[in-house]
Design a protein around this motif. Structure first.
Motif: not given
Length: 133
Positions: A95, A91, A54, A115
């Motif tokens: 998520c 996001r 990420y 993510r």
């Protein structure tokens, strides 16, 4: 009341910056070697790998945004900034809802993988939209 929200907002991003700076010192090859670990590793190994994945995607997106913003006038730059804030919220919530499917120690792993995936998609979309012009 509004002042407290602003302070909390900036503190949250300051913490994200500090975590990013800490993880930037980790070797890049660790991110690429995580693919095998994420597929078949233990939870203890998967968690830092998902986070590295990420953070690498986030770093690439930040670099793309900085590069694209340099070539924009004030009005499009502000619009892109507002769009990016809205996308970041999307996001986060998307998520979070995705990671609620699992319980326990797998939840942060699913969250970070989600993510990373969405961040890579956003990066590709921005490049496609702004580099065509």
């Amino acid at each position: 009341m509004r002042g407290r929200r602003v302070i909390a907002y900036y503190l949250k991003y300051l913490m994200l910056l500090l975590v990013s700076l800490t993880l930037m010192n980790s070797p890049v090859r660790a991110e690429t070697s995580c693919e095998g670990i994420l597929a078949s590793g233990s939870i203890k190994e998967m968690r830092p790998c998902a986070e590295l994945k990420y953070q690498a995607a986030e770093k690439t997106l930040k670099e793309t945004l900085e590069r694209l913003s340099k070539g924009l006038d004030d009005k499009p730059k502000k619009a892109l900034s507002k769009a990016q804030i809205a996308w970041t919220r999307y996001r986060l919530l998307d998520c979070y809802s995705y990671s609620l499917q699992v319980v326990g120690q797998l939840r942060p792993i699913f969250n970070n993988i989600c993510r990373a995936k969405l961040t890579k998609q956003r990066n590709a979309l921005l490049k496609e939209q702004y580099e065509k012009n």
